[in-house]
Design an enzyme around this catalytic site. Structure first.
Site, short mmCIF file in Angstrom:
data_model
loop_
_atom_site.label_atom_id
_atom_site.label_comp_id
_atom_site.label_asym_id
_atom_site.label_seq_id
_atom_site.Cartn_x
_atom_site.Cartn_y
_atom_site.Cartn_z
N THR A 125 28.69 38.55 44.21
CA THR A 125 28.42 37.36 43.42
C THR A 125 28.03 36.14 44.25
OG1 THR A 125 30.80 37.10 43.51
CG2 THR A 125 29.89 38.00 41.50
N ALA B 283 34.55 30.79 41.04
CA ALA B 283 34.03 29.53 41.60
C ALA B 283 34.99 28.39 41.27
CB ALA B 283 32.63 29.24 41.06
N ARG C 100 28.24 22.27 37.00
CA ARG C 100 27.56 21.96 38.25
C ARG C 100 27.16 23.26 38.96
NH1 ARG C 100 30.71 18.81 43.12
NH2 ARG C 100 28.91 18.41 44.46
N THR D 17 22.14 31.66 44.86
CA THR D 17 23.07 32.71 44.43
C THR D 17 23.34 32.61 42.93
OG1 THR D 17 24.92 31.30 45.14
CG2 THR D 17 24.22 33.02 46.67
N GLU E 256 28.96 36.07 34.24
CA GLU E 256 28.78 36.87 33.04
C GLU E 256 27.81 36.29 32.01
OE1 GLU E 256 33.01 39.06 32.70
OE2 GLU E 256 33.02 37.01 33.40
MO1 MOS Z 1 34.37 40.88 35.10
S1 MOS Z 1 34.08 42.33 33.64
O1 MOS Z 1 35.75 40.01 34.60
O2 MOS Z 1 34.59 41.70 36.58
#
Ligand code: MOS
Length: 742
Positions: free
Chosen positions: A471, A513, A632, A638, A709
């Site tokens: 991520t 984050a 923000r 990324t 997500e």
């Molecule tokens: Mo996510 S489905 O909370 O890794």
């Protein structure tokens, strides 16, 4: 040189290690005398093992042991020991515990040998006899068995209370839409297979290199089950090759590796095969009814959303599927229900926006269908029913730039040129479809700790026991730390994925984050305050009569905020203070008094173009424009990658992904990447990500909302809506494969 990194597009600090192979994954740690485990899984879906004969396997040269439920190992007998941060209420699965078979693919034996190939061969010689009992793996057959889970998995997962009278308002409404939407089982399918290399340290301690989304969650699990003192178990997972939620719970290979290592007093590696990955949790089969009543102009008068999803026989897996419409749209008559029904499958598992992705798929497809009934533009329908407050909670939003998302994405997409009639736009032999949808996801924060160690050579190391599943966590944490103490990025190291680091929750829910970022900020501020106290004591200190709030760190210096020419190098301050090292640890917790009065969400608007071959009915998602209001943005590069990745997941959800169950065998048949389809490069065309920044002082000290997500929520619906616009054919059961368009 500038040391202002927050908000700047920054390449991954771990990127080089990853692409050069320097980054090691759980199954890549080699230690002397490593033994290898191979898992034998059950061939039936339900019943019990009547006989397990490992003699032939044990006779193979190089085989060290075959572990089954008959070996009577000393392990915890209570359910609580098997619980983990992402568990659902019930009785967690205990590998090799007894002779009961609860799902096809359940681990029933572990063969451990000196070589992997020997273990794999010997595994084929383990003979198992079963008493088969009849199973049920088809959710549509057990609709009547649905129940409301008694014990909630998490605060807020239960349906909100009804408001108004939805039934009555629906019956009276000028426009009515009432339909069912069906999502199949989907599996996470990360690139990296679940694996654990359990290193037996010889002094009773165990170190496990493991694939997971929470090292401390796994540490507690292993310590509790095997009775290790917590400090004798160390779980390390600095790199994770994707997870999509599958690593939120400890998976059974870590149990098996730890068991074998403890019993054999040697180091053992256990990794799953790709087929075995289909014997882990999954996105559940979810059947949803959405009934909407609207006035002549499309104003919502009634909204009912009922979901039924499958769980296992032993845990009440739950996610929040149905509340979203109530937070998103203005409507005074709403009613929600969420039930689960048991099947002879393993427990489902959070996957890629659990609850939100399934729920918003149904909601946003239904809204599209309503738009055609009302005869208004789908975007207009959303704007007409735009909610200025969260009616579920009766609270204003901490921030909500959704209107700007709609506007900016629509403009970039060229939505104004859409012809409303389905099938009315084409490009040669392809029908063009334009569809849109809304996305919403919670902006969460959890308590977490971080440590910072600054040395007088200007190097800073910050750490917290979170994970980076691809991520960008390493990168944004480094940016936050570097900017807070005004150090060059390359002088700052962030460490994660190690249970010995400061406390962190599992990495999930898009909260990392906000959660770990706030802890990193806080601990760096604490180091800064120490530096400030030292600087005040310097001779003729320019900071003598100031407060900490009056200074800022940049370019390696502590400087006056209102006169940035006046500053002193950090190294010099430490030399004067006689300190070679400054170390701090801090814990950051959500400020509930501040957050509680507000509803806190991330929003998005998604516009999609598909091209459907008129005769072959093949679908290409040629354009996605997605605008995200996620607070923000710490790192546009990324951040964009997160949304891109999630949008690709939505292409999979809408058009390709389905774990097909052979109902006769009670077994997932598409248990490989040839039969389980995921989008590949050739399936992905233009994806355009827009960020509408929000200045949110409520959500957390950094004002970030998390982006892991949001990119998948609503996006599958936008694709489905585009397919309808192209073809005039409404497919309500995902995925929309070619056959369903004939
Ligand atoms: Mo996510 S489905 O909370 O890794």
């Amino acid at each position: 040189m500038t040391t202002n990194y927050m908000g700047k597009a920054t390449s991954r600090v771990d990127g080089r290690a990853k692409v050069t192979g320097a980054a090691k994954y759980a199954a890549e740690y080699n230690v002397p005398n490593l033994a290898y485990g191979y898992i034998v899984t059950s061939a039936i879906a339900r019943g019990r093992i009547t006989k397990i004969d490992a003699s032939e396997a044990l006779a193979v040269e190089g085989v060290l042991q075959v572990f089954t439920h008959e070996n009577r190992h000393k392990i915890a007998e209570d359910d609580q020991s098997y619980e983990d941060e992402a568990a659902s209420p019930g009785s967690p699965f205990r590998p090799l515990y007894d002779n009961q078979i609860k799902f096809s693919g359940q681990p029933v034996a572990l063969v451990v040998a000196e070589e992997f190939e020997i273990a794999r061969y010997a595994a084929s010689l383990v003979h198992i006899e079963y008493k088969v009992e009849s199973h049920e793996t088809d959710l549509s057959k057990v609709r009547a068995n649905g129940y409301e889970p008694k014990i909630k998995r998490m605060e807020g997962f239960e349906p909100v209370k009804p408001r108004g009278n939805a039934e009555k308002a629906f019956q009276r409404a000028v426009h009515q839409h009432d339909a069912e939407y069906d999502l199949p089982i989907e599996h996470h399918n990360p690139m990296e297979l679940f694996a654990s290399t359990a290193v037996w340290e010889g002094n009773g301690k165990i170190t496990i290199y493991d694939k997971n989304q929470g090292a401390q969650n796994c540490q507690r699990y292993i310590a509790n089950i095997f009775g290790f003192p917590m400090d004798d178990v160390r779980v390390i997972s600095p790199f994770v090759g994707g997870a999509f939620g599958s690593g939120l719970r400890p998976q059974y290979q870590i149990f098996l590796a730890a068991l074998a290592a403890r019993e054999l007093k040697c180091s053992v590696r256990v990794s799953l095969t790709r087929q075995q990955m289909f014997g882990l949790g999954y996105r559940p089969n979810t059947l949803q009814r959405v009934a909407i009543g609207a006035a002549k102009d499309g104003a919502l008068e009634a909204f009912m959303h009922d979901a039924l999803a499958n769980t296992s026989r032993y845990e009440d897996y739950q996610e929040m599927v149905v509340n979203w419409a109530g937070s998103l749209y203005q409507c005074d008559n709403m009613k929600f229900s969420y039930n689960i029904a048991q099947l002879d499958l393993c427990t489902p598992m959070d996957m890629r926006a659990p609850g939100g992705a399934p729920g918003m798929y149904a909601i946003e497809c239904a809204m599209d269908e309503l738009a055609y009934k009302v005869g208004c533009d789908p975007l207009e329908l959303r704007l007409k029913n735009y909610s200025e407050k969260d009616q579920n909670e009766g609270k204003p939003f901490s921030s909500k730039e959704l209107r700007a998302c709609y506007r900016q994405a629509a403009e970039k997409f060229g939505w104004a040129n859409r012809k409303p009639q389905p099938g009315s736009m084409r490009d040669g032999s392809e029908l063009i479809g334009w569809g849109m949808a809304t996305g919403i996801w919670e902006a969460m924060q959890q308590p977490a700790s971080a440590r910072a160690v600054l040395t007088s050579d200007g190097k800073l190391e910050v750490s917290s026991a979170t994970a980076d599943i691809g991520t960008g966590t390493y990168t944004i944490m480094t940016q936050i730390a570097a900017e807070t103490l005004g150090l060059p990025l390359q002088d700052v190291t962030f460490k994660l994925g190690d249970s010995t680091l400061p406390q962190s929750p599992i990495e999930g829910g898009s909260w990392t984050a906000a959660t770990n970022g706030s802890a990193v900020k806080k601990v760096c501020d604490a180091v800064g305050a120490k530096l400030f106290a030292m600087a005040q004591k310097m001779e003729a200190s320019p900071f003598a009569n100031l407060k900490f709030e009056d200074v800022a760190f940049s370019e390696g210096q502590m400087r006056l905020k209102n006169d940035s020419d006046r500053g002193v190098a950090i190294g010099e301050i430490m030399r004067h203070g006689g300190a070679t090292t400054l170390a701090e640890e801090a814990t950051s917790s959500p400020d509930e008094a501040k957050q509680e009065p507000y509803a806190r969400y991330t929003h998005s608007a998604i516009f999609v173009e598909v091209k459907v071959d008129e005769e072959l009915r093949t679908i290409r998602v040629t354009r996605i424009v997605i605008a995200v209001a996620g607070g923000r943005i710490l790192n546009p590069k990324t951040a964009r990658s997160q949304v891109l990745g999630a949008a690709v997941g939505a292409i999979g959800m809408a058009l390709e992904e389905e774990s097909v169950v052979d109902q006769n065998l009670g077994r997932i048949m598409t248990h490989n990447l040839a039969d389980y389809h995921v989008p590949v490069n050739a399936d992905v065309y233009d994806i355009d990500v827009i960020f509408v920044e929000e200045h949110d002082t409520i959500v957390n000290p950094l004002g970030v909302k998390g982006l892991g997500e949001i990119g998948i929520v609503g996006t599958a619906a936008a694709i489905a809506n585009a397919v309808f616009h192209a073809t005039g054919k409404r497919v309500r059961d995902m995925p929309i494969t070619v056959d369903k368009l004939f």
